[in-house]
Design a protein around this motif. Structure first.
Motif, PDB file in Angstrom:
ATOM      1  N   ARG A  15       0.884  -1.156   0.000  1.00 45.56           N
ATOM      2  CA  ARG A  15       0.000   0.000   0.000  1.00 45.56           C
ATOM      3  C   ARG A  15       0.925   1.211   0.000  1.00 45.56           C
ATOM      4  O   ARG A  15       2.133   1.060   0.001  1.00 45.56           O
ATOM      5  CB  ARG A  15      -0.910  -0.008   1.223  1.00 45.56           C
ATOM      6  N   PRO A  35      -4.300   3.257   1.160  1.00 42.29           N
ATOM      7  CA  PRO A  35      -4.331   2.439  -0.056  1.00 42.29           C
ATOM      8  C   PRO A  35      -4.149   3.303  -1.313  1.00 42.29           C
ATOM      9  O   PRO A  35      -3.861   2.798  -2.378  1.00 42.29           O
ATOM     10  CB  PRO A  35      -5.710   1.785  -0.046  1.00 42.29           C
ATOM     11  N   HIS A  36      -4.280   4.624  -1.161  1.00 39.84           N
ATOM     12  CA  HIS A  36      -4.157   5.546  -2.290  1.00 39.84           C
ATOM     13  C   HIS A  36      -2.945   6.448  -2.108  1.00 39.84           C
ATOM     14  O   HIS A  36      -2.614   6.848  -0.985  1.00 39.84           O
ATOM     15  CB  HIS A  36      -5.420   6.398  -2.422  1.00 39.84           C
TER      16      HIS A  36
END
Length: 159
Positions: A15, A35-36
């Protein structure tokens, strides 16, 4: 001259993870994860801006997923030698700046521009970059500054 250890690879599922080096403990610590990529890069930009404003040193490593495995990205180091000139010294240009409201609005315009640059992926700003931000903040109204920051955000999203 002592050398710092390399940033360790984070554990777990790949991640986006930002790690900061802490010289006092001679260790790396996680300072942001998501996660981004965008939220982590935004957090790094804000952290770099704050640490530089205080005249400190910052060394970070950005880890993220690549082909299902961990990969290191966009590592940057900020040093006190390239810290920006404090806003109060850089923006004093006469009696028209004496109003607290005027000073606050100038500060807001600078913040908006620096945040826009951070969203565009420009985290490690040098003295020339801060000089350009200062010049824009002095010459543009708040609506125009926000529009420029919006353009930077759109340009980053298009990459």
């Amino acid at each position: 001259m002592p050398t710092r250890p390399q940033s360790p690879q984070p554990s777990g599922t790949p991640r986006w993870v930002a790690m900061v080096y802490r010289p006092s403990s001679d260790a790396w610590a996680v300072c942001a994860e998501s996660p981004h990529r965008s939220p982590v890069r935004y957090a790094l930009a804000e952290m770099a801006h704050t640490v530089r404003a205080r005249g400190g040193d910052l060394e970070v490593a950005l880890w993220g997923p690549e082909a299902g495995a961990w990969a290191r990205f966009d590592a940057f180091a900020a040093t006190a030698a390239t810290a920006p000139v404090p806003a109060a010294e850089a923006s004093s240009s006469g009696p028209e700046r004496s109003s607290r409201l005027t000073e606050r609005m100038d500060g807001r315009r600078r913040q908006v521009l620096v945040a826009g640059l951070g969203k565009a992926g420009l985290h490690d700003l040098g003295p020339d970059d801060f000089g350009a931000v200062e010049a824009l903040a002095e010459r543009l109204d708040e609506t125009t500054v926000r529009r420029v920051a919006h353009w930077l955000t759109l340009a980053a999203a298009a990459r």
